[in-house]
Scaffold this active site. Structure first.
Site, PDB file in Angstrom:
ATOM      1  N   ASN A 179      36.313  40.084  42.700  1.00 12.02           N
ATOM      2  CA  ASN A 179      37.521  40.763  42.204  1.00 12.02           C
ATOM      3  C   ASN A 179      37.305  42.218  41.792  1.00 12.02           C
ATOM      4  OD1 ASN A 179      36.112  40.085  39.932  1.00 12.02           O
ATOM      5  ND2 ASN A 179      37.886  39.400  38.762  1.00 12.02           N
ATOM      6  N   ARG A 215      27.973  47.154  36.545  1.00 14.14           N
ATOM      7  CA  ARG A 215      27.816  46.755  35.141  1.00 14.14           C
ATOM      8  C   ARG A 215      26.506  46.003  34.911  1.00 14.14           C
ATOM      9  NH1 ARG A 215      33.315  44.223  32.752  1.00 14.14           N
ATOM     10  NH2 ARG A 215      32.326  42.217  33.007  1.00 14.14           N
ATOM     11  N   LYS A 227      23.282  39.462  44.609  1.00 11.30           N
ATOM     12  CA  LYS A 227      23.962  38.576  45.558  1.00 11.30           C
ATOM     13  C   LYS A 227      25.454  38.802  45.384  1.00 11.30           C
ATOM     14  CE  LYS A 227      26.057  35.076  45.895  1.00 11.30           C
ATOM     15  NZ  LYS A 227      27.229  35.363  46.738  1.00 11.30           N
ATOM     16  N   ALA A 258      29.588  38.661  46.233  1.00 14.73           N
ATOM     17  CA  ALA A 258      30.481  37.595  46.722  1.00 14.73           C
ATOM     18  C   ALA A 258      30.652  37.763  48.225  1.00 14.73           C
ATOM     19  CB  ALA A 258      31.829  37.700  46.023  1.00 14.73           C
ATOM     20  N   GLY A 284      31.407  35.233  37.163  1.00 12.58           N
ATOM     21  CA  GLY A 284      32.166  34.365  38.064  1.00 12.58           C
ATOM     22  C   GLY A 284      32.867  33.285  37.266  1.00 12.58           C
ATOM     23  N   GLU A 301      29.094  35.933  32.342  1.00 13.98           N
ATOM     24  CA  GLU A 301      30.450  36.484  32.169  1.00 13.98           C
ATOM     25  C   GLU A 301      31.371  35.577  32.961  1.00 13.98           C
ATOM     26  OE1 GLU A 301      31.411  38.932  30.314  1.00 13.98           O
ATOM     27  OE2 GLU A 301      29.520  39.908  29.802  1.00 13.98           O
ATOM     28  N   LEU A 302      32.060  34.683  32.266  1.00 18.82           N
ATOM     29  CA  LEU A 302      32.763  33.610  32.980  1.00 18.82           C
ATOM     30  C   LEU A 302      34.282  33.762  32.895  1.00 18.82           C
ATOM     31  CD1 LEU A 302      30.338  30.762  31.826  1.00 18.82           C
ATOM     32  CD2 LEU A 302      30.155  32.270  33.805  1.00 18.82           C
ATOM     33  N   ARG A 336      47.231  44.186  36.496  1.00 16.32           N
ATOM     34  CA  ARG A 336      46.039  44.908  36.927  1.00 16.32           C
ATOM     35  C   ARG A 336      45.223  43.995  37.834  1.00 16.32           C
ATOM     36  NH1 ARG A 336      41.720  45.277  33.810  1.00 16.32           N
ATOM     37  NH2 ARG A 336      40.187  46.584  34.813  1.00 16.32           N
ATOM     38  N   CYS A 382      39.386  38.396  35.082  1.00 14.82           N
ATOM     39  CA  CYS A 382      39.026  37.447  34.030  1.00 14.82           C
ATOM     40  C   CYS A 382      39.758  37.778  32.735  1.00 14.82           C
ATOM     41  CB  CYS A 382      37.524  37.479  33.806  1.00 14.82           C
ATOM     42  SG  CYS A 382      36.921  39.138  33.476  1.00 14.82           S
ATOM     43  N   GLU A 408      42.884  29.127  34.400  1.00 13.71           N
ATOM     44  CA  GLU A 408      43.004  30.538  34.726  1.00 13.71           C
ATOM     45  C   GLU A 408      43.947  30.664  35.927  1.00 13.71           C
ATOM     46  OE1 GLU A 408      39.106  31.960  35.753  1.00 13.71           O
ATOM     47  OE2 GLU A 408      39.464  33.870  34.776  1.00 13.71           O
ATOM     48  N   SER A 431      38.799  47.054  28.812  1.00 18.55           N
ATOM     49  CA  SER A 431      37.565  47.411  29.526  1.00 18.55           C
ATOM     50  C   SER A 431      37.132  48.826  29.178  1.00 18.55           C
ATOM     51  CB  SER A 431      37.795  47.309  31.034  1.00 18.55           C
ATOM     52  OG  SER A 431      38.229  46.018  31.355  1.00 18.55           O
TER      53      SER A 431
HETATM   54  P1  NAD Z   1      32.921  32.074  41.705  1.00 17.09           P
HETATM   55  O1  NAD Z   1      32.319  31.452  40.512  1.00 17.09           O
HETATM   56  O2  NAD Z   1      33.467  31.197  42.758  1.00 17.09           O
HETATM   57  O3  NAD Z   1      31.852  33.007  42.436  1.00 17.09           O
HETATM   58  C1  NAD Z   1      31.164  34.028  41.769  1.00 17.09           C
HETATM   59  C2  NAD Z   1      29.865  34.302  42.487  1.00 17.09           C
HETATM   60  O4  NAD Z   1      29.040  33.137  42.421  1.00 17.09           O
HETATM   61  C3  NAD Z   1      30.019  34.623  43.976  1.00 17.09           C
HETATM   62  O5  NAD Z   1      29.049  35.574  44.328  1.00 17.09           O
HETATM   63  C4  NAD Z   1      29.723  33.287  44.633  1.00 17.09           C
HETATM   64  O6  NAD Z   1      29.228  33.415  45.952  1.00 17.09           O
HETATM   65  C5  NAD Z   1      28.637  32.756  43.719  1.00 17.09           C
HETATM   66  N1  NAD Z   1      28.506  31.301  43.741  1.00 17.09           N
HETATM   67  C6  NAD Z   1      29.477  30.373  43.935  1.00 17.09           C
HETATM   68  N2  NAD Z   1      28.949  29.133  43.873  1.00 17.09           N
HETATM   69  C7  NAD Z   1      27.621  29.285  43.633  1.00 17.09           C
HETATM   70  C8  NAD Z   1      26.542  28.377  43.460  1.00 17.09           C
HETATM   71  N3  NAD Z   1      26.723  27.056  43.517  1.00 17.09           N
HETATM   72  N4  NAD Z   1      25.314  28.883  43.219  1.00 17.09           N
HETATM   73  C9  NAD Z   1      25.116  30.212  43.143  1.00 17.09           C
HETATM   74  N5  NAD Z   1      26.107  31.126  43.303  1.00 17.09           N
HETATM   75  C10 NAD Z   1      27.344  30.666  43.530  1.00 17.09           C
HETATM   76  O7  NAD Z   1      33.997  33.098  41.162  1.00 17.09           O
HETATM   77  P2  NAD Z   1      34.940  34.076  42.000  1.00 17.09           P
HETATM   78  O8  NAD Z   1      36.051  33.270  42.544  1.00 17.09           O
HETATM   79  O9  NAD Z   1      34.138  34.924  42.928  1.00 17.09           O
HETATM   80  O10 NAD Z   1      35.438  35.041  40.841  1.00 17.09           O
HETATM   81  C11 NAD Z   1      36.485  34.710  40.011  1.00 17.09           C
HETATM   82  C12 NAD Z   1      35.966  34.207  38.675  1.00 17.09           C
HETATM   83  O11 NAD Z   1      35.129  35.188  38.075  1.00 17.09           O
HETATM   84  C13 NAD Z   1      37.056  33.969  37.686  1.00 17.09           C
HETATM   85  O12 NAD Z   1      36.835  32.770  37.005  1.00 17.09           O
HETATM   86  C14 NAD Z   1      36.942  35.142  36.736  1.00 17.09           C
HETATM   87  O13 NAD Z   1      37.449  34.899  35.463  1.00 17.09           O
HETATM   88  C15 NAD Z   1      35.496  35.379  36.721  1.00 17.09           C
HETATM   89  N6  NAD Z   1      35.187  36.743  36.282  1.00 17.09           N
HETATM   90  C16 NAD Z   1      34.652  36.918  35.037  1.00 17.09           C
HETATM   91  C17 NAD Z   1      34.393  38.192  34.573  1.00 17.09           C
HETATM   92  C18 NAD Z   1      33.817  38.402  33.204  1.00 17.09           C
HETATM   93  O14 NAD Z   1      33.288  39.479  32.968  1.00 17.09           O
HETATM   94  N7  NAD Z   1      33.884  37.455  32.291  1.00 17.09           N
HETATM   95  C19 NAD Z   1      34.661  39.291  35.380  1.00 17.09           C
HETATM   96  C20 NAD Z   1      35.202  39.078  36.643  1.00 17.09           C
HETATM   97  C21 NAD Z   1      35.459  37.786  37.079  1.00 17.09           C
END
Ligand code: NAD
Length: 476
Positions: free
Chosen positions: A154, A162, A177, A179, A231, A253-254, A281, A287, A377, A437
């Site tokens: 995203n 960061r 790594k 996305a 993620g 950071e979830l 935004r 997140c 979410e 942010s």
């Molecule tokens: P995601 O968890 O599906 O993927 C995030 C990353 O993890 C990607 O690079 C993906 O390839 C990798 N990944 C997925 N499964 C994995 C596994 N089993 N082992 C290792 N790596 C793996 O999330 P997304 O859909 O890419 O992003 C959206 C999420 O990210 C939302 O939940 C959002 O809230 C969160 N997010 C959090 C912040 C924060 O700072 N707290 C910022 C941005 C996004």
């Protein structure tokens, strides 16, 4: 457009060289559904080669003077700002956000590099006399070592920036790594850091469609010393469990589920303005997006009317598409389910015809308590509004979630603001502000929204290990 794409490396960056992968995967433009280009699909062997490179470079990089490390980041910041339009185009192409928002992301990401460039020369230690006077207590900080940095789609520039910023500043080497939806911006960012003088092997990049397959062997390998993940919460939990095997240091950071609270004494126009930012935004794919709107019954009518007017004035094509069909259908299903459960659809809610993964700005009112849309979410441009009548009631509702990333609070009563700020269980709070942010602030969540903070004065500590030396003070 094609010139920008042509310039982006499409391989794997290992030990300072972009190498082809055994296979490739397609990167798509979410506004059209068309293929942009193909990128190397990293394998577990590629990931281990990247760790070899990071491990080999670690000692040399840690010994590079802090000022030199800081200047690499400062130059990378300057290069990003010089090429802001090119980077913004790349983000728009692979992620879908508008060019204006993409430019804002480049600036935001670049500012993290600048911030941590300045932090590199301020890593301090302490010296004191032990309690009983027999020793001197020296505390120093050293780079934690090779890091694995996993980022979401995203914010394909700001999220890696960061993490790379503080890791470089601290003297760590790393494997990024990205996305799989958005590997191009990260590759271009890595090139900028190389151009800014980052030595070979410090930053390695492994795009892949097999995230779990390549991260598992890395997490098992004792040479890896740190995992920083941004993620979703479910993937974060999984990675924390895997990281337990080697007692790996982790920063997480979830996901979020931000309440947006509008009290009866709020400036309603300011709240609507803040709601537009906090909700739209990044097309709601953030997140920190406002997820649950709690509006006091006395101002709910006015707030909803004004918010609906503003949301309807945003053209879906200007706002941008969702990342892919899976996300769009998930958001559409969530809205349909909430309406079926009794909520009123006040704006949007209908998937437009045509190519790309667009979904309109949507407003729901009368959202039933306990609805899935309030527990999960949304990650889309949907404002789900409920009303409240007392401070205690809204605080209970706001905290009634396993998430704790951010909350937004609109009130003009200082005493109320102080009371509520203390009781809201989130790592960040936007008080009369729809945007939190900021590179100079600690970004991160409580509860299941994460562990650790990025940015601010403490951000670099995520990449530093404390070492204490007990020095015998001798006898007089
Ligand atoms: P995601 O968890 O599906 O993927 C995030 C990353 O993890 C990607 O690079 C993906 O390839 C990798 N990944 C997925 N499964 C994995 C596994 N089993 N082992 C290792 N790596 C793996 O999330 P997304 O859909 O890419 O992003 C959206 C999420 O990210 C939302 O939940 C959002 O809230 C969160 N997010 C959090 C912040 C924060 O700072 N707290 C910022 C941005 C996004």
């Amino acid at each position: 457009m094609s010139a920008v794409l042509d310039r982006v490396p499409k391989g794997l960056l290992v030990a300072g060289r972009w190498r082809p992968g055994a296979a490739t995967f397609v990167v798509e433009n979410p506004a059209t559904g068309e293929a942009l280009c193909e990128v190397a699909d990293g394998t577990p062997a590629d990931a281990l080669a990247a760790l070899d490179a990071a491990d080999a470079a670690q000692r040399r990089w840690a010994a590079v003077p802090p000022r030199v490390r800081g200047e690499v980041l400062r130059r990378a910041h300057d290069l990003l700002m010089e090429r802001i339009d090119e980077f913004a185009l790349l983000i728009t192409l692979e992620m879908g956000k508008s060019r204006a928002e993409a430019r804002a992301e480049v600036e935001y990401g670049a500012h993290y590099l600048r911030w941590f460039g300045e932090e590199a020369v301020r890593i301090d230690g302490t010296w004191k006399v032990s309690e009983d006077g027999t020793a001197r207590v020296l505390v120093t900080r050293q780079p934690v070592g090779p890091c694995l940095l996993i980022t979401p789609w995203n914010a394909p520039l700001a999220m890696p920036a960061r993490k790379i910023g503080p890791a470089v500043a601290a003297g760590c080497t790393m494997i990024v790594k990205p996305a799989e939806q958005t590997p191009l911006t990260t590759a271009a960012l890595a090139e900028v850091l190389r151009e800014a003088g980052l030595p070979d092997g410090v930053l390695n990049v492994v795009p892949t469609t097999r995230a779990a397959a390549i991260t598992e062997p890395l997490l098992r390998d004792g040479r890896l010393r740190k995992l920083s993940f941004t993620g979703s919460t479910p993937v974060g939990r999984l990675l924390m469990a895997q990281a337990a095997g080697t007692v790996l240091r982790t920063s997480m950071e979830l996901g979020g589920n931000a309440p947006f609270i509008v009290c009866e004494d709020a400036d309603v126009d300011a709240a609507v303005e803040g709601a537009m930012t906090a909700k739209l935004r990044n097309i709601g794919e953030a997140c920190i997006a406002a997820n649950r709107f709690h509006v006091h019954a006395d101002v709910a009518g006015e707030f909803t009317r004004k918010l609906v007017a503003r949301m309807e004035s945003v053209a879906v094509t200007v706002m941008g598409p969702m990342i892919d069909e899976r996300q769009r259908s998930r958001v559409a299903a969530l809205v349909d389910e909430t309406v079926a459960a009794g909520a009123q659809l006040r704006a949007g809610g209908v998937v437009p015809d045509g190519p790309g993964y667009f979904y309109p700005p949507t407003v729901l009112t009368g959202v039933p308590s306990g609805a899935r849309i309030s527990r999960e979410e949304i990650f889309g441009p949907v404002a789900a509004i409920r009303t409240f009548t007392s401070e205690a009631e809204v605080l209970h509702a706001a905290n009634d979630t396993e998430f704790g990333l951010v909350s937004y609070l609109y009130t003009q009563d200082l005493n109320r603001a102080l009371r509520m700020v203390e009781r809201l269980e989130t790592g960040m709070i936007g008080l009369n502000r729809g945007y939190v942010s900021d590179p100079s602030a600690p970004f991160g969540g409580m509860k299941q929204s994460g562990v650790g903070r990025e940015g601010g004065n403490s951000g670099i500590n995520e990449y530093l290990e404390q070492k204490y030396v007990a020095i015998d003070a001798g006898r007089a």
